[in-house]
Design an enzyme around this catalytic site. Structure first.
Site, short mmCIF file in Angstrom:
data_model
loop_
_atom_site.label_atom_id
_atom_site.label_comp_id
_atom_site.label_asym_id
_atom_site.label_seq_id
_atom_site.Cartn_x
_atom_site.Cartn_y
_atom_site.Cartn_z
N CYS A 1 16.75 -16.04 12.22
CA CYS A 1 15.87 -17.20 12.29
C CYS A 1 15.71 -17.79 10.88
O CYS A 1 15.69 -17.07 9.89
CB CYS A 1 14.48 -16.89 12.82
SG CYS A 1 14.49 -16.15 14.45
N ARG B 1 21.36 -19.38 10.35
CA ARG B 1 20.61 -18.15 10.61
C ARG B 1 20.31 -17.95 12.08
O ARG B 1 19.82 -16.89 12.49
CB ARG B 1 19.30 -18.16 9.82
CG ARG B 1 19.49 -18.26 8.32
CD ARG B 1 18.16 -18.30 7.62
NE ARG B 1 17.45 -17.05 7.79
CZ ARG B 1 17.58 -15.99 7.02
NH1 ARG B 1 18.41 -16.04 6.00
NH2 ARG B 1 16.91 -14.91 7.25
N TRP C 1 17.05 -17.38 16.33
CA TRP C 1 18.03 -16.50 16.93
C TRP C 1 17.22 -15.54 17.80
O TRP C 1 16.45 -14.72 17.28
CB TRP C 1 18.82 -15.75 15.86
CG TRP C 1 19.98 -14.99 16.41
CD1 TRP C 1 21.20 -15.49 16.79
CD2 TRP C 1 20.05 -13.58 16.66
NE1 TRP C 1 22.01 -14.47 17.24
CE2 TRP C 1 21.34 -13.31 17.17
CE3 TRP C 1 19.15 -12.53 16.50
CZ2 TRP C 1 21.74 -12.01 17.52
CZ3 TRP C 1 19.55 -11.25 16.85
CH2 TRP C 1 20.84 -11.00 17.35
N ASN D 1 10.02 -14.97 11.58
CA ASN D 1 11.37 -14.41 11.54
C ASN D 1 11.20 -12.90 11.49
O ASN D 1 10.42 -12.40 10.70
CB ASN D 1 12.11 -14.91 10.30
CG ASN D 1 13.43 -14.20 10.08
OD1 ASN D 1 14.09 -13.83 11.05
ND2 ASN D 1 13.81 -14.01 8.84
N GLY D 2 11.95 -12.17 12.35
CA GLY D 2 11.87 -10.71 12.33
C GLY D 2 11.50 -10.17 13.70
O GLY D 2 11.65 -10.86 14.72
N GLU E 1 39.99 -7.20 10.11
CA GLU E 1 39.28 -8.43 9.77
C GLU E 1 39.91 -9.63 10.49
O GLU E 1 39.21 -10.52 10.97
CB GLU E 1 39.27 -8.61 8.24
CG GLU E 1 38.70 -9.91 7.72
CD GLU E 1 37.23 -10.14 8.06
OE1 GLU E 1 36.60 -9.28 8.67
OE2 GLU E 1 36.74 -11.24 7.72
N LYS F 1 37.81 -12.00 13.10
CA LYS F 1 37.69 -13.47 12.95
C LYS F 1 38.05 -14.15 14.27
O LYS F 1 37.37 -15.09 14.70
CB LYS F 1 38.61 -14.00 11.84
CG LYS F 1 38.25 -13.63 10.44
CD LYS F 1 37.03 -14.36 9.88
CE LYS F 1 35.77 -13.61 10.12
NZ LYS F 1 35.22 -12.81 9.09
N GLU G 1 35.28 -13.54 17.02
CA GLU G 1 33.99 -14.22 16.87
C GLU G 1 34.13 -15.74 16.95
O GLU G 1 33.20 -16.41 17.37
CB GLU G 1 33.26 -13.79 15.60
CG GLU G 1 33.95 -14.09 14.31
CD GLU G 1 33.20 -13.51 13.11
OE1 GLU G 1 31.97 -13.39 13.14
OE2 GLU G 1 33.87 -13.17 12.12
N HIS H 1 49.96 6.14 19.79
CA HIS H 1 49.09 7.17 20.37
C HIS H 1 48.24 6.61 21.50
O HIS H 1 47.24 7.21 21.89
CB HIS H 1 48.22 7.80 19.28
CG HIS H 1 49.02 8.51 18.24
ND1 HIS H 1 49.71 9.67 18.48
CD2 HIS H 1 49.29 8.18 16.95
CE1 HIS H 1 50.35 10.05 17.38
NE2 HIS H 1 50.11 9.14 16.44
N LYS I 1 24.10 -15.83 11.08
CA LYS I 1 24.67 -15.47 9.78
C LYS I 1 23.99 -14.26 9.17
O LYS I 1 24.63 -13.38 8.63
CB LYS I 1 24.53 -16.67 8.85
CG LYS I 1 25.13 -16.47 7.49
CD LYS I 1 26.62 -16.68 7.55
CE LYS I 1 27.30 -16.38 6.24
NZ LYS I 1 28.70 -15.99 6.46
C1 F6R Z 1 31.76 -11.61 10.38
C2 F6R Z 1 30.54 -11.50 9.63
C3 F6R Z 1 29.68 -10.31 9.85
C4 F6R Z 1 29.00 -9.88 8.54
C5 F6R Z 1 27.99 -8.75 8.80
C6 F6R Z 1 27.35 -8.28 7.51
O1 F6R Z 1 32.46 -12.76 10.05
O2 F6R Z 1 30.19 -12.37 8.87
O3 F6R Z 1 30.37 -9.26 10.42
O4 F6R Z 1 29.98 -9.47 7.64
O5 F6R Z 1 27.00 -9.20 9.68
O6 F6R Z 1 26.69 -9.33 6.88
P1 F6R Z 1 26.25 -9.22 5.37
O7 F6R Z 1 27.49 -9.20 4.54
O8 F6R Z 1 25.43 -10.45 5.12
O9 F6R Z 1 25.47 -7.95 5.23
#
Ligand code: F6R
Length: 614
Positions: free
Chosen positions: A2, A27, A75, A101-102, A484, A488, A491, A507, A609
């Site tokens: 949030c 966020r 969120w 937020n929280g 990774e 990507k 998501e 395996h 985020k």
């Molecule tokens: C994926 C992504 C997430 C963050 C994860 C940790 O693209 O962005 O997997 O890497 O939520 O976030 P931080 O780095 O902010 O602790």
């Protein structure tokens, strides 16, 4: 998660708040809302869905002009993303409006108690409990700041709260525990927000709030206390980036812009890391050399993309320092009773510096006596504040929800840390360290070379727009790069994508491969003969099952040509550094495929985020 903002001043309050929310939307974007006070009455507008829905509503039904207001982008954690559950929430008597937020962990007990006292709730959220409680406290004492302190004292969990009082037109009051809150210091106006991005158009002067603090802002004053009302010490700082860094700059998506910013971000992360004696120096690492030499184990803790950066780091740090290094998902760490003590060095990696899983893990580690070094991109965030030392990645604000420059700069910061530890512990000679740093300094140029060929990757992505399943393979540091790449794609494109260690495929997972499955393979540089040859064999194995192979391979390596349907050429770098260049085409591919599918690349569904809940 949030995003929240509060403003007091003479500008158009609604505009200031909407602009701030636009910058905080990364966020969370399940709903958005705003509350302002005019002539002693609170006016609220809130809508489920993205901020655009709220803007539409305000265009047809504007709010009155005002001097102070609050806003929220959500969120959802408790309660569906509906209009009713959107913030701000009003107290039963309509006197206060609050955003949160929280997660308030004792919301059920508080709600039952408030309902027993005749309070009628309008939503299912834990946040409304805070609003109702604040309303009750305000009715009892008549002062919003005092009521906020009394409210915070009764809440358990994580929260940032921002509130306004209909009868107090010059004041916004905010509080925080385990959740971010910064103050923007203006001239004749002041701000509070989850992140400086929310007010960067208006001021670059900020104050970071500590744990369990309450702040009261008026147009001309900022007053910070603890929850008991004692004056608190705070730290003021200047934000070293400006609004243009948080704009799209001609790109369609923030994510694409951030992918293309990587050469600069990596260069900035490497800047100023030598002292006048030619020694690698990480001035933010304020743990004495003796302690660094004593460490007998390194534990890297992170989530998601940052965890994959940590996986790359393990290979490099162990190789350069010969200290055993574990990598642990933050969300699992403290639940397995990990063996750590005062000789354990924990390294946490977090772009946002606010990830709750990571924060809880470092608190646990420090309780066990471990020292913690944070690698973080957000100045003054909670994780670096609660760590013993910090290496900032200097990537600039990352707005796209999917991390890109966050990842590559985290990996680079990990290399620097590994080399620094090798210097302190004497496991590498100075010239060896300088040789690696010299190669690190070439990385911006190498990443640029990959970006210059983005069109080839885009064409590949558009050609695969109907594919449903993807596999990514790598060995050694190529393995986290493959993970990774798969993350990507999941998501952003919402497709089934899996990353595997190339040798593990036989395996079990090889069973999923058929002629409809593109397989992306990160091939190690030829310098590591065995490693390279094993991966070439793995490519042949999947080719034999009819897979379309997309091979990421260093320039001049012809050995894979017979088994590659598509070749993506990478600059020549040493094995340990290869993920920094190998991940870039995978980022471009996911971004382009998601765009071709019509998805919102910057705000993928169900994500946010900054993940400030466990
Ligand atoms: C994926 C992504 C997430 C963050 C994860 C940790 O693209 O962005 O997997 O890497 O939520 O976030 P931080 O780095 O902010 O602790």
């Amino acid at each position: 998660m949030c995003g929240i903002i509060g403003y007091v001043g003479d500008k158009d309050v609604v505009q200031v708040i909407l602009d701030g929310l636009a910058r905080l939307e990364y966020r969370g974007y399940d709903s958005a809302g705003i509350a302002v006070e005019a002539d002693g009455v609170l006016h609220v507008a809130k809508r489920a869905g993205k901020l655009a829905n709220l803007r539409e509503q305000l265009a047809s039904t504007p709010l009155p002009s005002s001097h102070h207001g609050i806003g929220h982008t959500r969120w959802a954690t408790h309660g569906q993303p509906t209009d009713a559950n959107a913030h701000p929430h009003l107290s039963d008597d309509g006197r206060i409006a609050l955003v949160h937020n929280g997660i308030i962990e004792n919301h059920a007990a508080l709600r039952a108690d408030l309902e027993a006292r005749g309070i009628v709730f309008a939503s299912q959220t834990d946040s409304e409990v805070a609003a109702q409680l604040l309303g009750v406290e305000l009715a009892a004492c008549g002062d919003l700041t005092q009521a906020m302190r009394a409210t915070c004292g009764q809440l358990a969990g994580a929260f940032t709260l921002v509130a306004i009082d209909a009868q107090d037109p010059d004041r916004v009051v905010a509080a925080r525990r385990n959740s971010p809150l910064v103050v923007g210091v203006g001239q004749g106006e002041n701000f509070v927000a989850s992140d400086v991005a929310a007010f960067i158009d208006h001021t670059r002067e900020a104050i970071e709030l500590g744990q369990d603090q309450v702040v009261t802002i008026t147009p001309s004053s900022i007053d910070v206390t603890d929850f008991d009302g004692h004056p608190a010490t705070t730290r003021r700082y200047h934000v070293d980036w400006d609004a243009s860094a948080a704009e799209k700059g001609g790109f369609d998506w923030f994510m694409r812009k951030e992918i293309f910013e990587q050469p600069r971000a990596i260069a900035d992360t490497l800047l100023g890391r030598y002292d006048e004696r030619g020694q690698l120096t990480l001035d933010e690492v304020r743990i004495g050399p003796e302690e660094l030499r004593r460490a007998d184990k390194i534990v890297i803790i992170a989530c998601g993309t940052a965890f994959y950066a940590g996986m790359v780091a393990k290979y490099a740090i162990e190789h350069w320092t010969r200290v055993p290094c574990e990598v642990e998902l933050a969300s699992e760490f403290r639940y397995r009773d990990p063996i750590i003590d005062s000789r354990t060095l924990c390294v946490t990696i977090s772009q946002s510096g606010e990830t709750m899983d990571t924060l809880m893990a470092i608190r646990y580690a420090r309780e066990q006596g471990a020292r913690v070094i944070a690698i973080c991109n957000t100045y003054g965030a909670t994780i670096p504040r609660e760590s013993d030392a910090v290496i900032y990645t200097h990537a600039g604000p990352e707005i796209g929800v999917a991390s890109t420059k966050g990842f590559t700069t985290q990996v680079v910061a990990c290399y620097l840390l590994g080399l620094f530890l090798a210097q302190v512990r004497g496991t590498k000679y100075g010239d060896e360290i300088r040789a690696v740093v010299a190669e690190l300094e070439q990385l911006p140029e190498y990443v640029q070379q990959v970006l210059d060929r983005a069109d080839d990757t885009y064409a590949l992505a558009r050609a695969m727009v109907d594919v449903q399943d993807f596999v990514f393979l790598g060995r050694h540091v190529g393995y986290p790069a493959a993970l990774e790449g798969a993350l990507k794609l999941k998501e952003l494109a919402y497709l089934h994508a899996e990353g595997f260690a190339a040798g593990e495929l036989k395996h079990g997972p090889i069973a999923i491969i058929d002629s409809t499955t593109p397989v992306f393979v990160v091939v190690p540089p030829q310098g590591r003969d065995q490693l390279h040859d094993k991966v070439v064999s793995n490519i042949q194995e999947v080719r034999a099952r009819g897979a379309h192979t997309v091979v990421l391979v260093e320039r001049g390596d012809e050995s894979v040509a017979p088994y590659a349907d598509t070749v993506i050429e990478l600059p020549r770098v040493s094995t340990l550094l290869q993920p920094v260049v190998a991940v870039v085409p995978l980022q471009l591919f996911a971004c382009e495929l998601a765009s071709a599918l019509g998805n919102d690349v910057d705000q993928p569904r169900n994500l946010a985020k900054s993940v400030t809940v466990e």
